[in-house]
Design an enzyme around this catalytic site. Structure first.
Site, mmCIF file in Angstrom:
data_model
loop_
_atom_site.group_PDB
_atom_site.id
_atom_site.type_symbol
_atom_site.label_atom_id
_atom_site.label_comp_id
_atom_site.label_asym_id
_atom_site.label_seq_id
_atom_site.Cartn_x
_atom_site.Cartn_y
_atom_site.Cartn_z
ATOM 1 N N CYS A 75 1.052 -1.347 0.075
ATOM 2 C CA CYS A 75 -0.025 -0.004 0.032
ATOM 3 C C CYS A 75 0.950 1.615 0.074
ATOM 4 O O CYS A 75 0.770 2.135 -0.833
ATOM 5 C CB CYS A 75 -1.107 -0.042 1.147
ATOM 6 S SG CYS A 75 -1.585 -1.307 1.253
ATOM 7 N N HIS B 15 -2.967 6.910 3.129
ATOM 8 C CA HIS B 15 -2.213 5.422 4.141
ATOM 9 C C HIS B 15 -0.981 6.541 3.550
ATOM 10 O O HIS B 15 -0.012 6.414 3.552
ATOM 11 C CB HIS B 15 -2.115 4.808 3.160
ATOM 12 C CG HIS B 15 -1.618 3.697 3.853
ATOM 13 N ND1 HIS B 15 -1.477 2.125 3.683
ATOM 14 C CD2 HIS B 15 -1.179 4.012 5.539
ATOM 15 C CE1 HIS B 15 -0.853 1.367 4.971
ATOM 16 N NE2 HIS B 15 -0.848 2.216 5.759
#
Length: 481
Positions: free
Chosen positions: A51, A102
């Site tokens: 990610c 994120h």
């Protein structure tokens, strides 16, 4: 007025999980329409398949060597001077991100005018002993909204699924309360509140189909009784699980119960179809606002999911299920004047998104950007393109590097010295490891030399300039710490 730009990003979706990309089992009607009527890129990869690093490539347009993230590590600040959002903002666009960022600190705008945040369940953010700013109550706008709807005691873990688990079940609340719906709710509301005098750049960023595997019941039921295909199994795959790794609900490799794996795939497919239908809802709303034909869309995932292929799960490894992603551009108003419906086989990487979208909006591309704009390809102008992508991921004993071209892939697992080679033209599912084949020896030597050149001067010590060495993997390079 300049075109609106919508970047639709999903999390952990495989490149082969679109009907238009040859998957006859999954239903993705809206995405298939967008890809078929747009420009579909079938060889799109992430250079670091997890990610954080993938999102750094998208945000900065840089290679992993430059943005500094070569594995997974939370808590390292994001201090990049030029980002895709900052460039759109400076060029007069109204910029908004909804869903997963994120980054760190979590509420770092990274150039956006505003963010509505839902990163999903992150173990790092749930650390109750950490700083208040990293605790999920402080940085999750979806959770705040969810508790306003259902009471302050509800939580992301109520149905008992971990955020990396293969365990699956239907969503436990009303469908309209699902995080996937929330991203579209807020995206539609942005259309209401945006500055009408400016074009907009909107990033719609879904947490699914990343675990937890919890689509609403309607979507889980679509697939739970279907005869979905078994995982791929190469002749090189480890067919044993001596350490019972598959008993770990968060395992990266191992053998798990076939019934559980079938349910996991049903939930995974269901999550994708759910996203598809919600994107359809956004297209309807955008049309109602009269903006559809002045908007260019780019759809992509940050990385894929092995989903049991070769007895691997999740991501972080070089195989196709983990590293190859869906990637298409949809231009309903034909603003790009290209030949719509074309499929491209050039090797793409996520760093290409920033220069491409800036180019579409006639915005100057910063010198820090290392990606390539797709605009010339779409307009069928003569343009040179890269021959390969160097990918990698620090991952303990499974730390890896790979060189992928449109025809083949060379893999190196640094900590155990293992090499693999796949002829993707004839073996796109990576079923046969040809590393010891005399027929391919010259080609393998050529790709190995490319990898050695890519790794020269790296702080981990992966090469002396002549051969590959074990080295010392790190998740983040020193220059951004």
């Amino acid at each position: 007025m300049k075109p609106n730009i919508v970047l639709i990003m999903v999390d952990q979706m495989r490149g082969d999980c679109l009907g238009v990309n040859g998957n006859e089992f999954i239903e993705t009607p809206n995405l298939d329409m967008m890809a078929t009527e747009g420009y579909n890129f079938e060889n799109a990869y992430t250079a670091v398949p997890s990610c954080i690093a993938s999102r750094a490539s998208i945000l900065t347009g840089m290679s992993q060597k430059s943005h500094g993230r070569v594995g997974y590590e939370d808590g390292v600040s994001w201090n990049y001077e030029n980002t895709i959002a900052s460039e759109f903002s400076k060029a007069g666009y109204h910029t908004q991100c909804i869903g997963k960022m994120h980054v760190y600190p979590e509420r770092n705008l990274c150039g956006f005018h505003n963010i509505m945040l839902h990163d999903g369940y992150l173990h790092f953010a749930r650390n109750k002993e950490g700083k208040a700013s990293t605790q999920i109550e402080q940085c999750d706008d979806y959770l705040k909204w969810f508790r306003e709807k259902k009471g302050h005691n509800v939580d992301l873990i109520d149905i008992g699924l971990d955020c990396n688990s293969w365990v699956s079940r239907p969503w436990g609340y009303e469908e309209n309360l699902h995080p996937t719906n929330w991203v579209v709710n807020e995206s539609i509301d942005f259309l209401r509140r945006k500055d009408p005098s400016k074009p907009f750049f909107l990033k719609m960023s879904f947490v699914r189909p990343h675990s937890p595997l919890d689509p609403p019941k309607f979507y889980f039921d679509m697939y739970k009784d279907e005869d979905l295909p078994e995982p791929l199994m190469g002749d090189w795959a480890n067919k044993e699980d001596e350490e019972n790794r598959g008993k770990d609900i968060n395992c990266v490799k191992g053998i798990i119960n076939k019934k559980a794996l079938k349910r996991a795939k049903a939930a995974y497919y269901g999550s994708i179809t759910h996203i598809d239908h919600q994107i359809g809802r956004f297209l309807i709303a955008l049309s109602e606002y009269g903006e559809l034909n002045n908007t260019i869309f780019l759809f992509v995932s940050d990385h894929g999911d092995m989903m049991g292929d070769h007895n691997w799960f999740r991501k972080g490894i070089p195989y196709e299920g983990s590293s190859r992603v869906p990637f298409f551009i949809y231009d309903p108003g034909n603003l790009l004047k290209g030949k719509k419906g074309k499929v491209f086989d050039e090797v793409l990487e996520l760093r290409d998104i920033m220069p491409t979208l800036l180019d579409f909006a006639h915005i100057s591309i910063p010198d820090s950007v290392e990606g390539l704009s797709l605009k010339n390809l779409i307009e069928e102008r003569n343009s040179t393109w890269r021959d390969y992508i160097h990918g990698e991921h620090s991952f303990g004993e499974d730390s890896n590097h790979y060189i992928v071209t449109k025809r083949d892939k060379f893999l190196w697992f640094s900590q155990r010295g293992e090499e693999q080679y796949f002829d993707l033209e004839n073996d796109p599912k990576e079923l046969t490891n040809l590393i010891d084949s005399e027929e391919y020896k010259e080609r393998i030597d050529y790709l190995r030399k490319i990898l050695i050149k890519e790794l020269e001067g790296r702080e981990e010590g992966y090469t002396d300039g002549n051969r590959l060495l074990k080295g010392h993997p790190v998740s983040t390079l020193k220059h951004i710490r």
